[in-house]
Design a protein around this motif. Structure first.
Motif, PDB file in Angstrom:
ATOM      1  N   GLY A 121       0.836  -1.197   0.000  1.00 40.38           N
ATOM      2  CA  GLY A 121       0.000   0.000   0.000  1.00 40.38           C
ATOM      3  C   GLY A 121       0.864   1.237   0.000  1.00 40.38           C
ATOM      4  N   GLY A 122       0.257   2.376  -0.290  1.00 37.64           N
ATOM      5  CA  GLY A 122       1.040   3.597  -0.263  1.00 37.64           C
ATOM      6  C   GLY A 122       0.308   4.780  -0.843  1.00 37.64           C
ATOM      7  N   THR A 123       1.024   5.875  -0.929  1.00 38.88           N
ATOM      8  CA  THR A 123       0.487   7.116  -1.482  1.00 38.88           C
ATOM      9  C   THR A 123       1.532   7.765  -2.378  1.00 38.88           C
ATOM     10  OG1 THR A 123       1.290   8.468   0.359  1.00 38.88           O
ATOM     11  CG2 THR A 123      -0.947   7.591   0.556  1.00 38.88           C
ATOM     12  N   VAL A 124       1.040   8.518  -3.345  1.00 38.54           N
ATOM     13  CA  VAL A 124       1.901   9.337  -4.191  1.00 38.54           C
ATOM     14  C   VAL A 124       1.384  10.765  -4.064  1.00 38.54           C
ATOM     15  CG1 VAL A 124       2.689   9.831  -6.532  1.00 38.54           C
ATOM     16  CG2 VAL A 124       2.359   7.448  -5.801  1.00 38.54           C
ATOM     17  N   THR A 125       2.279  11.673  -3.697  1.00 35.74           N
ATOM     18  CA  THR A 125       1.914  13.072  -3.508  1.00 35.74           C
ATOM     19  C   THR A 125       2.780  13.933  -4.405  1.00 35.74           C
ATOM     20  OG1 THR A 125       1.425  12.597  -1.187  1.00 35.74           O
ATOM     21  CG2 THR A 125       1.676  14.913  -1.796  1.00 35.74           C
ATOM     22  N   ARG A 126       2.168  14.923  -5.017  1.00 35.75           N
ATOM     23  CA  ARG A 126       2.948  15.887  -5.789  1.00 35.75           C
ATOM     24  C   ARG A 126       2.579  17.274  -5.288  1.00 35.75           C
ATOM     25  NH1 ARG A 126      -0.019  15.004 -11.489  1.00 35.75           N
ATOM     26  NH2 ARG A 126      -2.092  14.998 -10.628  1.00 35.75           N
ATOM     27  N   VAL A 127       3.594  18.117  -5.227  1.00 34.20           N
ATOM     28  CA  VAL A 127       3.412  19.482  -4.752  1.00 34.20           C
ATOM     29  C   VAL A 127       4.012  20.416  -5.793  1.00 34.20           C
ATOM     30  CG1 VAL A 127       3.986  21.146  -2.948  1.00 34.20           C
ATOM     31  CG2 VAL A 127       3.532  18.760  -2.338  1.00 34.20           C
ATOM     32  N   LEU A 128       3.210  21.352  -6.273  1.00 36.29           N
ATOM     33  CA  LEU A 128       3.690  22.370  -7.207  1.00 36.29           C
ATOM     34  C   LEU A 128       3.992  23.620  -6.401  1.00 36.29           C
ATOM     35  CD1 LEU A 128       4.216  23.655  -9.973  1.00 36.29           C
ATOM     36  CD2 LEU A 128       1.770  24.184 -10.090  1.00 36.29           C
ATOM     37  N   SER A 129       5.226  24.094  -6.472  1.00 40.32           N
ATOM     38  CA  SER A 129       5.630  25.314  -5.773  1.00 40.32           C
ATOM     39  C   SER A 129       5.816  26.429  -6.791  1.00 40.32           C
ATOM     40  CB  SER A 129       6.942  25.090  -5.012  1.00 40.32           C
ATOM     41  OG  SER A 129       6.783  24.077  -4.050  1.00 40.32           O
ATOM     42  N   GLN A 130       5.069  27.514  -6.608  1.00 43.27           N
ATOM     43  CA  GLN A 130       5.203  28.704  -7.444  1.00 43.27           C
ATOM     44  C   GLN A 130       5.606  29.851  -6.529  1.00 43.27           C
ATOM     45  OE1 GLN A 130       1.116  28.248  -9.066  1.00 43.27           O
ATOM     46  NE2 GLN A 130       2.129  28.430 -11.063  1.00 43.27           N
ATOM     47  N   SER A 131       6.561  30.643  -6.953  1.00 50.40           N
ATOM     48  CA  SER A 131       7.097  31.720  -6.125  1.00 50.40           C
ATOM     49  C   SER A 131       6.599  33.075  -6.604  1.00 50.40           C
ATOM     50  CB  SER A 131       8.630  31.671  -6.150  1.00 50.40           C
ATOM     51  OG  SER A 131       9.073  30.416  -5.689  1.00 50.40           O
ATOM     52  N   TYR A 132       6.449  33.997  -5.655  1.00 56.58           N
ATOM     53  CA  TYR A 132       5.914  35.328  -5.950  1.00 56.58           C
ATOM     54  C   TYR A 132       6.723  36.394  -5.219  1.00 56.58           C
ATOM     55  CZ  TYR A 132       2.015  32.556  -7.629  1.00 56.58           C
ATOM     56  OH  TYR A 132       1.256  31.642  -8.314  1.00 56.58           O
ATOM     57  N   GLY A 133       6.479  37.655  -5.581  1.00 52.26           N
ATOM     58  CA  GLY A 133       7.127  38.784  -4.923  1.00 52.26           C
ATOM     59  C   GLY A 133       8.627  38.733  -5.096  1.00 52.26           C
ATOM     60  N   ALA A 134       9.334  38.870  -3.984  1.00 57.88           N
ATOM     61  CA  ALA A 134      10.799  38.878  -4.016  1.00 57.88           C
ATOM     62  C   ALA A 134      11.368  37.556  -4.520  1.00 57.88           C
ATOM     63  CB  ALA A 134      11.353  39.191  -2.628  1.00 57.88           C
ATOM     64  N   LEU A 135      10.568  36.507  -4.491  1.00 62.50           N
ATOM     65  CA  LEU A 135      11.022  35.186  -4.955  1.00 62.50           C
ATOM     66  C   LEU A 135      10.513  34.845  -6.355  1.00 62.50           C
ATOM     67  CD1 LEU A 135      10.437  33.143  -1.685  1.00 62.50           C
ATOM     68  CD2 LEU A 135      12.577  34.124  -2.511  1.00 62.50           C
ATOM     69  N   ALA A 136       9.924  35.814  -7.042  1.00 62.24           N
ATOM     70  CA  ALA A 136       9.288  35.568  -8.338  1.00 62.24           C
ATOM     71  C   ALA A 136      10.230  34.974  -9.374  1.00 62.24           C
ATOM     72  CB  ALA A 136       8.667  36.858  -8.877  1.00 62.24           C
ATOM     73  N   ARG A 137      11.513  35.204  -9.252  1.00 62.67           N
ATOM     74  CA  ARG A 137      12.472  34.664 -10.232  1.00 62.67           C
ATOM     75  C   ARG A 137      12.816  33.196  -9.967  1.00 62.67           C
ATOM     76  NH1 ARG A 137      16.088  39.073 -12.783  1.00 62.67           N
ATOM     77  NH2 ARG A 137      14.804  40.897 -12.386  1.00 62.67           N
ATOM     78  N   THR A 138      12.370  32.673  -8.849  1.00 60.34           N
ATOM     79  CA  THR A 138      12.612  31.268  -8.541  1.00 60.34           C
ATOM     80  C   THR A 138      11.747  30.418  -9.462  1.00 60.34           C
ATOM     81  OG1 THR A 138      12.981  31.842  -6.224  1.00 60.34           O
ATOM     82  CG2 THR A 138      12.541  29.524  -6.724  1.00 60.34           C
ATOM     83  N   PRO A 139      12.351  29.478 -10.170  1.00 57.59           N
ATOM     84  CA  PRO A 139      11.561  28.662 -11.105  1.00 57.59           C
ATOM     85  C   PRO A 139      10.534  27.803 -10.360  1.00 57.59           C
ATOM     86  CG  PRO A 139      13.906  28.057 -11.186  1.00 57.59           C
ATOM     87  CD  PRO A 139      13.759  29.131 -10.178  1.00 57.59           C
TER      88      PRO A 139
END
Length: 193
Positions: A121-139
């Motif tokens: 048994g198990g789980t698969v998790t995905r997390v999308l990280s989007q950056s804003y403001g001072a971190l907006a240049r972070t992909p």
């Protein structure tokens, strides 16, 4: 007067022996960490990382739990609990099949290794990280986490360790080794729990 340490059950000792000296791909680095104490009377935990070209591609944990009395949920006296984390291409964030594909990595690795495993048994998790403001240049980044557990049908847990190491390598984007081929590297690390 000090108390003597509890005797390690023979089945757990055999399982640990099957892990010692087990070879993995040269990109996989393993180290022993403290095992959980509350889940089962006996445990062993390994931490792993997949590194290629100086870049960390994936990380994870491999935990062996043993309860000589057995546990109903496990359907046995051992349980292997694994974790794999990897960062994926941002384009994969919207792929509806990502979870299904990642889970097949678990089941296909178990099947191709021909290890005895039940109650998977198990789980698969995905997390999308989007950056804003001072971190907006972070992909943008997509983090994938695969948690899987299963009950081995024998004490040869070295084969189960290889399944987990292959799962980390797959999640990290390394191509599979062809059947019957073992990657050779004189600096290759082996497990010494």
């Amino acid at each position: 007067m000090t108390a003597s340490p509890p005797e390690v059950p023979g089945r757990f000792a055999a399982a640990l022996a099957s892990l010692r000296g087990r070879r993995t791909r040269p990109e996989v680095r393993l180290s022993e960490i403290p095992g959980p104490r509350r889940v089962a009377p006996y445990s062993l935990a390994l931490e792993g990382e997949v590194i290629s070209g100086g870049v960390e591609l994936a990380t994870g944990r491999f935990v062996v739990l043993h309860d000589p009395a057995g546990q109903d949920q496990w359907r046995g006296d051992f349980r292997v609990v694994t974790l794999v984390r990897a960062e994926l291409e941002p384009e994969l964030a919207g792929d509806e099949m990502l979870g299904d594909v990642a889970w097949t990595w678990v089941t296909e690795n178990l099947e191709s290794a021909q290890v005895g495993a039940i109650a998977t048994g198990g789980t698969v998790t995905r997390v999308l990280s989007q950056s804003y403001g001072a971190l907006a240049r972070t992909p943008d980044a997509v983090d994938l986490e695969i948690r899987a557990s299963w009950t081995p049908t024998d004490t040869d847990l070295g084969a189960h360790l290889e399944v987990w190491a292959d799962l980390m390598s797959t999640a990290g984007g390394l191509p599979p080794l062809p059947d019957g081929v073992t990657a050779l590297d004189v600096r290759r690390r082996t497990v010494e729990p």
